[in-house]
Design an enzyme around this catalytic site. Structure first.
Site, mmCIF file in Angstrom:
data_model
loop_
_atom_site.group_PDB
_atom_site.id
_atom_site.type_symbol
_atom_site.label_atom_id
_atom_site.label_comp_id
_atom_site.label_asym_id
_atom_site.label_seq_id
_atom_site.Cartn_x
_atom_site.Cartn_y
_atom_site.Cartn_z
ATOM 1 N N ASP A 15 0.837 -1.203 0.000
ATOM 2 C CA ASP A 15 0.000 0.000 0.000
ATOM 3 C C ASP A 15 0.876 1.259 0.000
ATOM 4 O O ASP A 15 2.016 1.232 0.482
ATOM 5 C CB ASP A 15 -0.901 -0.037 1.251
ATOM 6 C CG ASP A 15 -2.090 0.894 1.124
ATOM 7 O OD1 ASP A 15 -2.345 1.412 0.016
ATOM 8 O OD2 ASP A 15 -2.776 1.107 2.146
ATOM 9 N N HIS A 17 2.659 3.781 -8.883
ATOM 10 C CA HIS A 17 2.491 2.355 -9.202
ATOM 11 C C HIS A 17 3.711 1.827 -9.967
ATOM 12 O O HIS A 17 4.180 0.720 -9.718
ATOM 13 C CB HIS A 17 1.218 2.147 -10.034
ATOM 14 C CG HIS A 17 -0.044 2.450 -9.263
ATOM 15 N ND1 HIS A 17 -0.283 1.974 -7.996
ATOM 16 C CD2 HIS A 17 -1.142 3.195 -9.585
ATOM 17 C CE1 HIS A 17 -1.465 2.398 -7.576
ATOM 18 N NE2 HIS A 17 -2.002 3.148 -8.514
ATOM 19 N N LEU A 27 12.020 -19.609 -5.260
ATOM 20 C CA LEU A 27 10.873 -18.933 -4.645
ATOM 21 C C LEU A 27 9.569 -19.193 -5.420
ATOM 22 O O LEU A 27 9.555 -19.125 -6.648
ATOM 23 C CB LEU A 27 11.179 -17.431 -4.640
ATOM 24 C CG LEU A 27 10.117 -16.507 -4.073
ATOM 25 C CD1 LEU A 27 10.040 -16.642 -2.562
ATOM 26 C CD2 LEU A 27 10.423 -15.062 -4.458
HETATM 27 C C1 FPP Z 1 -1.744 0.262 -3.429
HETATM 28 O O1 FPP Z 1 -1.371 1.608 -3.409
HETATM 29 C C2 FPP Z 1 -1.220 -0.406 -4.641
HETATM 30 C C3 FPP Z 1 -1.969 -0.964 -5.634
HETATM 31 C C4 FPP Z 1 -3.452 -0.982 -5.626
HETATM 32 C C5 FPP Z 1 -1.355 -1.587 -6.829
HETATM 33 C C6 FPP Z 1 -0.108 -2.377 -6.552
HETATM 34 C C7 FPP Z 1 0.352 -3.035 -7.793
HETATM 35 C C8 FPP Z 1 1.626 -3.024 -8.240
HETATM 36 C C9 FPP Z 1 2.725 -2.371 -7.529
HETATM 37 C C10 FPP Z 1 1.956 -3.742 -9.528
HETATM 38 C C11 FPP Z 1 1.803 -5.250 -9.428
HETATM 39 C C12 FPP Z 1 2.430 -5.936 -10.605
HETATM 40 C C13 FPP Z 1 2.058 -7.132 -11.152
HETATM 41 C C14 FPP Z 1 2.920 -7.713 -12.197
HETATM 42 C C15 FPP Z 1 0.817 -7.885 -10.804
HETATM 43 P P1 FPP Z 1 -2.522 2.714 -3.400
HETATM 44 O O2 FPP Z 1 -2.783 3.137 -4.799
HETATM 45 O O3 FPP Z 1 -3.711 2.190 -2.664
HETATM 46 O O4 FPP Z 1 -1.825 3.871 -2.584
HETATM 47 P P2 FPP Z 1 -2.527 4.929 -1.630
HETATM 48 O O5 FPP Z 1 -3.127 4.184 -0.488
HETATM 49 O O6 FPP Z 1 -1.375 5.785 -1.207
HETATM 50 O O7 FPP Z 1 -3.528 5.666 -2.467
#
Ligand code: FPP
Length: 243
Positions: free
Chosen positions: A14, A31, A125
């Site tokens: 997060d 992201h 892994l």
């Molecule tokens: C949460 O931060 C993050 C996400 C909803 C997306 C996480 C996904 C990735 C990092 C990519 C994954 C890659 C693959 C290959 C599946 P948020 O947007 O909720 O942050 P905030 O709480 O600060 O708004």
């Protein structure tokens, strides 16, 4: 640091949006930066001989985000799988996706299937990505699969814990340690069954800032905990001697 006693780590990644905002950039930038953290943590887990890593990348509730952000995330998954699958394969990582795949487009599904197929025999892994995943969905899905297969526990009208686990995502594997970054103290519908007895480590660190040192802090926390699974006995007292 010795962490051989942890087999399975799960992470709620997060804070990408807040990280971007802090740096004056659009959320998408956060992201993208989050992918770099994934790379670092996958390598760090391999080096630390962790057997399984489960990352919460997209929840069943994340569809409620603005359309442009959902579209961006899905195309980032597609792009990242394509970009990193060979590296993961060369590092003997077995890639696996869990969640309800019925909502994804054929291109993303093809990338997912190709990645799983290419890495299926790898033995280092095991890397699980939870996408369009929800803990409640997982439990309902397990029941439905059990019903469809006419499992003996259904015929006998006596469903047991092990039967539900057999049909859950991860087939009964459950994380020893759950890490949640970015300061919120909740499970957000992530593997409700599988986290029943996991140790939970919360950190204010935003996901794009999460690195090997932050991972070691979480592992250090875990190694100091007493795991009793409801009994009075620490099931792994030797772990603390290593810490
Ligand atoms: C949460 O931060 C993050 C996400 C909803 C997306 C996480 C996904 C990735 C990092 C990519 C994954 C890659 C693959 C290959 C599946 P948020 O947007 O909720 O942050 P905030 O709480 O600060 O708004």
């Amino acid at each position: 640091m010795s962490s051989s006693k942890i087999s399975h780590i799960s992470i709620i990644m997060d804070g990408n949006g807040r990280w971007a905002k802090k740096t004056g950039m659009p959320r998408a930038f956060g992201h993208r930066e989050g992918i770099k953290s994934i790379n670092k943590i996958v390598s760090a887990c391999s080096v630390r001989q962790i057997e399984e890593l489960t990352l919460f990348a997209f929840s069943s509730e994340n569809w409620k985000r603005p359309n442009h952000e959902v579209k961006f995330l899905l195309s980032l998954f597609e792009e990242s799988i394509q970009k990193y699958v060979d590296d993961l394969h060369n590092n003997n990582v077995k890639v696996n996706f869990i969640g309800d795949m019925s909502k994804f487009n054929n291109r993303l599904l093809k990338n997912i299937n190709d990645a799983e197929k290419l890495t299926k025999d790898n033995t280092n892994l095991k890397l699980n990505f939870a996408i369009n995943y929800g803990g409640k969905w997982d439990i309902i899905n397990s029941f439905n699969k059990m019903l469809k297969s006419n499992h003996e526990s259904i015929q006998e009208k006596n469903v047991k814990e092990k039967d539900i686990e057999e049909f859950l995502a991860l087939n009964g594997s459950s994380p020893d340690l759950l890490i949640r970054t970015a300061g919120h103290y909740r499970l957000s519908n992530f593997m409700l069954w599988q986290h029943a007895y996991s140790e939970i480590y919360f950190t204010d660190c935003l996901w794009p800032d999460f690195d090997e040192q932050e991972l070691d802090l979480a592992i250090k926390y875990y190694l100091k905990t007493t795991r009793k699974f409801g009994s009075l006995v620490d099931i792994n007292p030797s772990v603390k001697e290593d810490a």
